[in-house]
Enzyme design. Structure first.
Site, PDB file in Angstrom:
ATOM      1  N   GLU A 107    -109.893  -6.419  -5.746  1.00  0.00           N
ATOM      2  CA  GLU A 107    -110.208  -5.483  -6.822  1.00  0.00           C
ATOM      3  C   GLU A 107    -108.964  -5.331  -7.678  1.00  0.00           C
ATOM      4  O   GLU A 107    -107.853  -5.311  -7.151  1.00  0.00           O
ATOM      5  CB  GLU A 107    -110.591  -4.095  -6.285  1.00  0.00           C
ATOM      6  CG  GLU A 107    -111.866  -4.044  -5.502  1.00  0.00           C
ATOM      7  CD  GLU A 107    -111.617  -3.898  -4.012  1.00  0.00           C
ATOM      8  OE1 GLU A 107    -110.447  -3.848  -3.595  1.00  0.00           O
ATOM      9  OE2 GLU A 107    -112.597  -3.860  -3.259  1.00  0.00           O
ATOM     10  N   TYR A 119    -105.105 -13.663 -12.334  1.00  0.00           N
ATOM     11  CA  TYR A 119    -106.151 -14.065 -11.392  1.00  0.00           C
ATOM     12  C   TYR A 119    -107.080 -15.121 -12.006  1.00  0.00           C
ATOM     13  O   TYR A 119    -107.431 -16.090 -11.328  1.00  0.00           O
ATOM     14  CB  TYR A 119    -106.950 -12.849 -10.903  1.00  0.00           C
ATOM     15  CG  TYR A 119    -106.085 -11.825 -10.208  1.00  0.00           C
ATOM     16  CD1 TYR A 119    -105.129 -12.200  -9.273  1.00  0.00           C
ATOM     17  CD2 TYR A 119    -106.198 -10.476 -10.500  1.00  0.00           C
ATOM     18  CE1 TYR A 119    -104.322 -11.267  -8.639  1.00  0.00           C
ATOM     19  CE2 TYR A 119    -105.393  -9.529  -9.872  1.00  0.00           C
ATOM     20  CZ  TYR A 119    -104.461  -9.935  -8.945  1.00  0.00           C
ATOM     21  OH  TYR A 119    -103.667  -9.008  -8.331  1.00  0.00           O
TER      22      TYR A 119
END
Length: 150
Positions: A107, A119
């Site tokens: 998360e 990411y």
């Protein structure tokens, strides 16, 4: 781009990890909590260190069966944008594949554009959101996953 050595954390690293937690997170884990994590066989903490041995950052992994959950990615401010987080994510994916994990998931705060870009660049894809997941301040979480097994 700096060159980083990636290695498992050991109990002696807990004070520096706790210092980094306090710098990076509104609700940091204590030194004692980090020591507990280091002794848990279902968790891994990997460090990124400069060749001179200075701690640059770390990534935490919790895993169950073939599922990997990234608990934290943290880098000291002076080492950001030098490749430490990328090196940690790359090594974590390598180790995850070797462990037979199907995926790594995490998360990230919806407003943390630099982390989301990191990411994405490492192959993670958005798979969902958790409304009001974070406190201090309240914010949604973006769920991101890297599939390790085809």
């Amino acid at each position: 781009m700096a060159d980083f050595r990636i290695e498992p954390a050991v109990p002696g690293d807990a004070p520096r990890l706790a210092e980094l937690e306090a710098l990076c997170f509104p609700e940091p884990r204590s030194r004692a909590a980090l020591l507990d994590e280091l002794s848990d066989p279902g968790r891994h903490l990997l460090l990124a260190a400069r060749r001179e041995g200075e701690l640059a950052g770390y990534v935490g992994l919790e895993y169950v069966l073939d599922e990997g959950y990234i608990t934290d990615v943290a880098v000291f401010p002076r080492f950001r944008r030098q490749g430490a987080a990328r090196a940690l994510l790359t090594e974590l994916a390598r180790r995850g594949r070797a462990m037979g994990l199907s995926f790594l998931t995490l998360e990230v705060r919806a407003g943390n554009a630099p982390a989301i870009a990191l990411y994405h660049g490492a192959g993670y894809r958005e798979v969902g959101r958790r409304r009001n997941f974070y406190r201090s301040p309240a914010e949604d979480a973006v769920l991101m996953t890297l599939w390790l097994a085809e």
